[in-house]
Design a protein around this motif. Structure first.
Motif, PDB file in Angstrom:
ATOM      1  N   ASP A  28     -11.103 -56.562  -5.175  1.00  0.00           N
ATOM      2  CA  ASP A  28      -9.906 -56.034  -5.833  1.00  0.00           C
ATOM      3  C   ASP A  28      -9.142 -55.062  -4.937  1.00  0.00           C
ATOM      4  O   ASP A  28      -9.636 -54.640  -3.881  1.00  0.00           O
ATOM      5  N   HIS A  87     -16.717 -53.042 -16.825  1.00  0.00           N
ATOM      6  CA  HIS A  87     -15.883 -53.930 -16.013  1.00  0.00           C
ATOM      7  C   HIS A  87     -16.581 -54.313 -14.700  1.00  0.00           C
ATOM      8  O   HIS A  87     -17.428 -53.577 -14.193  1.00  0.00           O
ATOM      9  N   PHE A 145     -12.072 -55.583 -11.184  1.00  0.00           N
ATOM     10  CA  PHE A 145     -11.222 -54.888 -12.158  1.00  0.00           C
ATOM     11  C   PHE A 145     -11.011 -55.791 -13.368  1.00  0.00           C
ATOM     12  O   PHE A 145      -9.964 -55.771 -14.002  1.00  0.00           O
ATOM     13  N   SER A 205     -18.248 -45.882  -5.661  1.00  0.00           N
ATOM     14  CA  SER A 205     -19.330 -45.090  -5.082  1.00  0.00           C
ATOM     15  C   SER A 205     -20.647 -45.878  -5.053  1.00  0.00           C
ATOM     16  O   SER A 205     -21.491 -45.633  -4.187  1.00  0.00           O
ATOM     17  N   SER A 206     -20.807 -46.847  -5.960  1.00  0.00           N
ATOM     18  CA  SER A 206     -22.109 -47.547  -6.071  1.00  0.00           C
ATOM     19  C   SER A 206     -22.570 -48.215  -4.775  1.00  0.00           C
ATOM     20  O   SER A 206     -23.747 -48.104  -4.435  1.00  0.00           O
ATOM     21  N   LYS A 243     -23.961 -44.867 -16.138  1.00  0.00           N
ATOM     22  CA  LYS A 243     -23.893 -46.330 -16.181  1.00  0.00           C
ATOM     23  C   LYS A 243     -24.859 -46.906 -17.221  1.00  0.00           C
ATOM     24  O   LYS A 243     -24.862 -48.121 -17.462  1.00  0.00           O
ATOM     25  N   ARG A 286     -11.200 -39.254 -10.052  1.00  0.00           N
ATOM     26  CA  ARG A 286     -11.955 -38.319  -9.188  1.00  0.00           C
ATOM     27  C   ARG A 286     -11.603 -38.508  -7.717  1.00  0.00           C
ATOM     28  O   ARG A 286     -11.828 -37.621  -6.897  1.00  0.00           O
TER      29      ARG A 286
HETATM   30  C1  GLP Z   1     -13.853 -49.544  -9.664  1.00  0.00           C
HETATM   31  C2  GLP Z   1     -14.003 -50.863  -8.919  1.00  0.00           C
HETATM   32  C3  GLP Z   1     -15.267 -51.589  -9.309  1.00  0.00           C
HETATM   33  C4  GLP Z   1     -16.447 -50.646  -9.337  1.00  0.00           C
HETATM   34  C5  GLP Z   1     -16.192 -49.579 -10.364  1.00  0.00           C
HETATM   35  C6  GLP Z   1     -17.341 -48.591 -10.484  1.00  0.00           C
HETATM   36  O1  GLP Z   1     -13.126 -49.635 -10.819  1.00  0.00           O
HETATM   37  N1  GLP Z   1     -12.894 -51.714  -9.114  1.00  0.00           N
HETATM   38  O2  GLP Z   1     -15.479 -52.653  -8.409  1.00  0.00           O
HETATM   39  O3  GLP Z   1     -17.626 -51.347  -9.640  1.00  0.00           O
HETATM   40  O4  GLP Z   1     -15.027 -48.869  -9.986  1.00  0.00           O
HETATM   41  O5  GLP Z   1     -17.182 -47.592  -9.521  1.00  0.00           O
HETATM   42  P1  GLP Z   1     -18.319 -46.598  -9.101  1.00  0.00           P
HETATM   43  O6  GLP Z   1     -19.282 -47.376  -8.311  1.00  0.00           O
HETATM   44  O7  GLP Z   1     -17.618 -45.558  -8.280  1.00  0.00           O
HETATM   45  O8  GLP Z   1     -18.893 -46.036 -10.340  1.00  0.00           O
END
Ligand code: GLP
Length: 241
Positions: free
Chosen positions: A67, A138, A141, A38-39, A202, A167
């Motif tokens: 990934d 992380h 991944f 989502s970021s 975060k 989600r």
């Molecule tokens: C996943 C992806 C990452 C991403 C992380 C955070 O695991 N592999 O690249 O940074 O989720 O996701 P979000 O931005 O939805 O919090």
């Protein structure tokens, strides 16, 4: 390391998109390392908008994604390939043969890792790497562990990651348990790295990554050693710094 402080996720997306737009404008054949989750969604919205206004041209750009889930075909609605087409590639003039994403259906993990690393090497490496961050620190991944893994590899996803990503699926059981991810070498060798992080969930990952030691237990912490790393974050994500 530089920090760009944003008041909210939309502003963080605009700042991040501005950095990517500058990169593409200054070097039209840039190799962009791209992220899902989502970021970066707000960032991609701005890039699409500026492309539609005629202010950006992606015709010479190459992209390599971080990934992909193992076991999902590229056209699965939750594959990272589908995500990238939905949020960016379907709306800009990037050439399909300039887009690279690990093949989630590749049967031989080591062969797929070597193939993908070979592509990145042949492209001359990544000019600008976009990253999000997982709640456990992380990147891509690259999960917390005992050592940093250098090349593209098969990852057993952690419980925390499966839960966080559930989600997007009907249930946690539906989330693939493994993924291909580029290693920290690809990320660290990128000429510039930009991370976008927003929201309270975060905050502890951001604190652990950038206020603590460099350790594979918090994979993002290695970015402290990158010579051109920019963190674009909103007040909530920075609240524990
Ligand atoms: C996943 C992806 C990452 C991403 C992380 C955070 O695991 N592999 O690249 O940074 O989720 O996701 P979000 O931005 O939805 O919090």
């Amino acid at each position: 390391m530089r920090i760009i402080r944003a008041t909210n996720p939309t502003e963080a997306g605009r700042h991040t998109a501005t950095i990517i737009a500058s990169q593409v404008t200054l070097k039209p054949d840039s190799v962009l390392g791209l992220a899902t989750g989502s970021s970066p969604i707000e960032t991609y919205k701005y890039l699409v908008e500026w492309y539609k206004q005629g202010n950006l041209d992606f015709s010479q750009v190459y992209t390599v994604n971080l990934d992909e889930y193992i076991g999902l075909p590229a056209d699965h609605e939750q594959s990272y390939a589908r995500f990238m087409y939905n949020h960016l590639f379907d709306h800009i003039n990037i050439r399909p043969d300039h887009v690279y994403i690990p093949n989630g259906l590749a049967p031989e993990n080591a062969a797929e890792g070597a193939r993908y690393d070979g592509i990145i090497k042949d492209l001359g490496g990544v000019d600008l790497q976009l990253l999000g961050i997982g709640t456990n620190g992380h990147i891509g991944f690259n999960e917390p562990g005992e050592a940093f893994i250098t090349g593209t590899h098969c990852v057993d996803l952690s419980e925390a990651t499966i839960l966080a990503n559930s989600r997007f699926f009907e249930s946690a059981d539906m989330v693939p348990k493994q993924a291909y991810s580029v290693g920290v070498q690809t990320i660290m060798q990128a000429k510039r790295v930009v991370m976008v992080a927003t929201g309270k969930n975060k905050a502890s990952a951001i604190r652990d990554a950038f206020c603590g030691p460099v350790t594979p237990k918090v994979p993002a912490s290695i970015l402290q050693l990158h010579p051109d790393f920019v963190l674009v974050a909103d007040e909530e994500a920075l609240s524990l710094m």
